[in-house]
Design a protein around this motif. Structure first.
Motif, PDB file in Angstrom:
ATOM      1  N   GLY A  69     -56.141  14.433 -19.964  1.00 25.50           N
ATOM      2  CA  GLY A  69     -56.292  13.007 -20.235  1.00 25.50           C
ATOM      3  C   GLY A  69     -56.413  12.724 -21.727  1.00 25.50           C
ATOM      4  O   GLY A  69     -56.079  13.568 -22.564  1.00 25.50           O
ATOM      5  N   TRP A  70     -56.937  11.564 -22.036  1.00 27.62           N
ATOM      6  CA  TRP A  70     -57.031  11.088 -23.413  1.00 27.62           C
ATOM      7  C   TRP A  70     -58.468  11.037 -23.892  1.00 27.62           C
ATOM      8  O   TRP A  70     -59.366  10.670 -23.131  1.00 27.62           O
ATOM      9  CB  TRP A  70     -56.402   9.698 -23.524  1.00 27.62           C
ATOM     10  CG  TRP A  70     -54.926   9.802 -23.538  1.00 27.62           C
ATOM     11  CD1 TRP A  70     -54.095   9.825 -22.451  1.00 27.62           C
ATOM     12  CD2 TRP A  70     -54.114   9.975 -24.684  1.00 27.62           C
ATOM     13  NE1 TRP A  70     -52.804   9.996 -22.862  1.00 27.62           N
ATOM     14  CE2 TRP A  70     -52.778  10.085 -24.230  1.00 27.62           C
ATOM     15  CE3 TRP A  70     -54.360  10.052 -26.047  1.00 27.62           C
ATOM     16  CZ2 TRP A  70     -51.712  10.259 -25.092  1.00 27.62           C
ATOM     17  CZ3 TRP A  70     -53.290  10.216 -26.907  1.00 27.62           C
ATOM     18  CH2 TRP A  70     -51.994  10.318 -26.430  1.00 27.62           C
ATOM     19  N   ASP A  71     -58.650  11.410 -25.167  1.00 26.18           N
ATOM     20  CA  ASP A  71     -59.963  11.249 -25.785  1.00 26.18           C
ATOM     21  C   ASP A  71     -60.296   9.760 -25.815  1.00 26.18           C
ATOM     22  O   ASP A  71     -59.430   8.930 -26.099  1.00 26.18           O
ATOM     23  CB  ASP A  71     -59.960  11.789 -27.216  1.00 26.18           C
ATOM     24  CG  ASP A  71     -59.797  13.294 -27.283  1.00 26.18           C
ATOM     25  OD1 ASP A  71     -60.063  13.968 -26.272  1.00 26.18           O
ATOM     26  OD2 ASP A  71     -59.397  13.782 -28.357  1.00 26.18           O
ATOM     27  N   THR A  72     -61.542   9.425 -25.521  1.00 21.88           N
ATOM     28  CA  THR A  72     -61.944   8.024 -25.560  1.00 21.88           C
ATOM     29  C   THR A  72     -62.397   7.603 -26.954  1.00 21.88           C
ATOM     30  O   THR A  72     -62.399   6.428 -27.271  1.00 21.88           O
ATOM     31  CB  THR A  72     -63.078   7.749 -24.551  1.00 21.88           C
ATOM     32  OG1 THR A  72     -64.162   8.624 -24.834  1.00 21.88           O
ATOM     33  CG2 THR A  72     -62.589   7.958 -23.125  1.00 21.88           C
ATOM     34  N   ALA A  73     -62.756   8.569 -27.769  1.00 24.07           N
ATOM     35  CA  ALA A  73     -63.175   8.290 -29.144  1.00 24.07           C
ATOM     36  C   ALA A  73     -62.136   8.885 -30.094  1.00 24.07           C
ATOM     37  O   ALA A  73     -61.554   9.929 -29.800  1.00 24.07           O
ATOM     38  CB  ALA A  73     -64.547   8.891 -29.424  1.00 24.07           C
ATOM     39  N   PRO A  74     -61.912   8.238 -31.220  1.00 22.51           N
ATOM     40  CA  PRO A  74     -60.948   8.800 -32.172  1.00 22.51           C
ATOM     41  C   PRO A  74     -61.443  10.105 -32.765  1.00 22.51           C
ATOM     42  O   PRO A  74     -62.645  10.305 -32.947  1.00 22.51           O
ATOM     43  CB  PRO A  74     -60.824   7.715 -33.244  1.00 22.51           C
ATOM     44  CG  PRO A  74     -62.061   6.896 -33.129  1.00 22.51           C
ATOM     45  CD  PRO A  74     -62.505   6.997 -31.706  1.00 22.51           C
ATOM     46  N   SER A  75     -60.495  11.006 -33.071  1.00 24.64           N
ATOM     47  CA  SER A  75     -60.867  12.274 -33.689  1.00 24.64           C
ATOM     48  C   SER A  75     -61.089  12.117 -35.184  1.00 24.64           C
ATOM     49  O   SER A  75     -61.814  12.898 -35.786  1.00 24.64           O
ATOM     50  CB  SER A  75     -59.801  13.335 -33.428  1.00 24.64           C
ATOM     51  OG  SER A  75     -58.584  12.968 -34.054  1.00 24.64           O
TER      52      SER A  75
END
Length: 114
Positions: A39-45
């Motif tokens: 899936g996708w990270d919910t917070a930016p890296s």
């Protein structure tokens, strides 16, 4: 003899709207999100300053990453770009979903096109 600037590469042409935005709105930042099979990270890296946006993305696209860029604004002020979302993934990972509630897309692009 007249110097003729070479035509942009396909990647340069794809990133041209981001480079133009960075020149026009030098205080805009980009938030980088990563996706994968899980899936996708919910917070930016990470966050990038305006002059880093196109350069950062170009290197990853040359390495074969997929990308969606979105210039986003708050729904209450859709004419005022707030930041850029850069979403990267590889291989067969699912592409990103829509924007979180309260945000609208001002402009967007996807690499590879299609």
């Amino acid at each position: 003899m007249t110097y003729r600037k070479p035509d942009p590469t396909p990647i340069e042409a794809f990133l041209a709207p981001l480079a133009a935005l960075a020149l026009k709105q030098s205080d805009i930042e980009a938030l980088v999100f990563w996706g994968g099979d899980g899936g996708w990270d919910t917070a930016p890296s990470e966050a990038l300053e305006s002059e880093e946006i196109a350069f950062y993305a170009e290197g990853l696209l040359q390495d074969g990453f997929h990308m969606v860029w979105t210039v986003v604004a708050l729904a209450e002020t859709p004419a005022l770009a707030d930041h850029v979302r850069l979403q990267f993934w590889q291989d067969d990972a699912p592409p990103p979903e829509g924007l979180p509630e309260g945000w609208v897309a001002v402009a967007a692009g996807r690499w590879p096109p299609g």
